[in-house]
Design a protein around this motif. Structure first.
Motif, PDB file in Angstrom:
ATOM      1  N   THR A 101       0.824  -1.245  -0.193  1.00 49.76           N
ATOM      2  CA  THR A 101       0.027   0.039   0.107  1.00 49.76           C
ATOM      3  C   THR A 101       0.809   1.135   0.118  1.00 49.76           C
ATOM      4  O   THR A 101       0.545   2.262  -0.699  1.00 49.76           O
ATOM      5  CB  THR A 101      -1.030   0.163   1.106  1.00 49.76           C
ATOM      6  OG1 THR A 101      -1.680  -0.999   1.257  1.00 49.76           O
ATOM      7  CG2 THR A 101      -1.721   1.180   1.269  1.00 49.76           C
ATOM      8  N   LYS A 102       1.993   1.263   0.605  1.00 50.55           N
ATOM      9  CA  LYS A 102       2.992   2.283   0.961  1.00 50.55           C
ATOM     10  C   LYS A 102       3.366   2.576  -0.325  1.00 50.55           C
ATOM     11  O   LYS A 102       3.894   3.641  -1.055  1.00 50.55           O
ATOM     12  CB  LYS A 102       3.812   2.248   1.889  1.00 50.55           C
ATOM     13  CG  LYS A 102       3.302   2.504   3.443  1.00 50.55           C
ATOM     14  CD  LYS A 102       4.456   2.333   4.370  1.00 50.55           C
ATOM     15  CE  LYS A 102       4.068   2.366   5.592  1.00 50.55           C
ATOM     16  NZ  LYS A 102       5.009   2.304   6.751  1.00 50.55           N
ATOM     17  N   ALA A 103       4.019   1.669  -1.160  1.00 52.18           N
ATOM     18  CA  ALA A 103       4.533   1.582  -2.324  1.00 52.18           C
ATOM     19  C   ALA A 103       3.522   2.278  -3.441  1.00 52.18           C
ATOM     20  O   ALA A 103       3.844   3.052  -4.288  1.00 52.18           O
ATOM     21  CB  ALA A 103       5.198   0.151  -3.076  1.00 52.18           C
ATOM     22  N   ALA A 104       2.382   1.638  -3.394  1.00 53.12           N
ATOM     23  CA  ALA A 104       1.450   2.200  -4.577  1.00 53.12           C
ATOM     24  C   ALA A 104       1.185   3.557  -4.280  1.00 53.12           C
ATOM     25  O   ALA A 104       1.002   4.548  -5.146  1.00 53.12           O
ATOM     26  CB  ALA A 104       0.243   1.502  -4.305  1.00 53.12           C
ATOM     27  N   CYS A 105       0.901   4.053  -3.220  1.00 52.75           N
ATOM     28  CA  CYS A 105       0.622   5.472  -2.736  1.00 52.75           C
ATOM     29  C   CYS A 105       1.815   6.426  -3.153  1.00 52.75           C
ATOM     30  O   CYS A 105       1.740   7.418  -3.780  1.00 52.75           O
ATOM     31  CB  CYS A 105       0.296   5.666  -1.292  1.00 52.75           C
ATOM     32  SG  CYS A 105      -1.325   5.154  -0.908  1.00 52.75           S
TER      33      CYS A 105
ATOM     34  N   VAL B 167       4.286  10.076  -6.960  1.00 54.56           N
ATOM     35  CA  VAL B 167       5.571  10.378  -8.128  1.00 54.56           C
ATOM     36  C   VAL B 167       4.768  10.570  -9.547  1.00 54.56           C
ATOM     37  O   VAL B 167       5.249  11.563 -10.182  1.00 54.56           O
ATOM     38  CB  VAL B 167       6.416   9.005  -8.066  1.00 54.56           C
ATOM     39  CG1 VAL B 167       7.375   9.330  -9.432  1.00 54.56           C
ATOM     40  CG2 VAL B 167       7.321   9.394  -6.866  1.00 54.56           C
ATOM     41  N   ASP B 168       3.893   9.978  -9.792  1.00 53.17           N
ATOM     42  CA  ASP B 168       3.344  10.040 -11.175  1.00 53.17           C
ATOM     43  C   ASP B 168       2.521  11.511 -11.186  1.00 53.17           C
ATOM     44  O   ASP B 168       2.562  11.900 -12.304  1.00 53.17           O
ATOM     45  CB  ASP B 168       2.193   8.848 -11.463  1.00 53.17           C
ATOM     46  CG  ASP B 168       2.932   7.469 -11.600  1.00 53.17           C
ATOM     47  OD1 ASP B 168       4.026   7.543 -12.002  1.00 53.17           O
ATOM     48  OD2 ASP B 168       2.236   6.776 -11.299  1.00 53.17           O
ATOM     49  N   LEU B 169       2.003  11.854 -10.427  1.00 49.11           N
ATOM     50  CA  LEU B 169       1.273  13.283 -10.224  1.00 49.11           C
ATOM     51  C   LEU B 169       2.285  14.106 -10.136  1.00 49.11           C
ATOM     52  O   LEU B 169       2.057  15.347 -10.953  1.00 49.11           O
ATOM     53  CB  LEU B 169       0.351  13.324  -8.906  1.00 49.11           C
ATOM     54  CG  LEU B 169      -0.186  14.760  -8.704  1.00 49.11           C
ATOM     55  CD1 LEU B 169      -1.468  14.933  -9.690  1.00 49.11           C
ATOM     56  CD2 LEU B 169      -0.966  14.773  -7.048  1.00 49.11           C
TER      57      LEU B 169
END
Length: 80
Positions: A33-37, A42-44
């Motif tokens: 979950t932390k990695a996905a957030c 980063v993408d934003l």
């Protein structure tokens, strides 16, 4: 191997194995979950940079709603 051995083995596995397995799953799920957030953040940031936003604008957008106040100088402040 009698019936008592199988019952004992099952009890030991349930008593020690299941909590251990649940703990491992919780740790992995939390890290995932932390990695996905972090990846979404980063993408934003990359998207905002690609659209031409300045670093100050990006910081203002990311801190919006977090209760972090940023000092924004307006034209009326400059004239005074």
């Amino acid at each position: 191997m009698g019936d008592y051995d199988l019952v004992g083995l099952t009890a030991v596995i349930c008593l020690f194995g299941l909590p251990f397995l649940c703990g491992i799953i919780a740790i992995v799920a939390s890290a995932w979950t932390k990695a996905a957030c972090h990846q979404k953040d980063v993408d934003l940031k990359h998207h905002m940079l690609a659209s031409g936003m300045s670093a100050e604008e990006i910081e203002r957008v990311l801190n919006a709603g977090k209760g972090v106040e940023t000092s924004v100088e307006t034209w009326s402040d400059r004239e005074s």
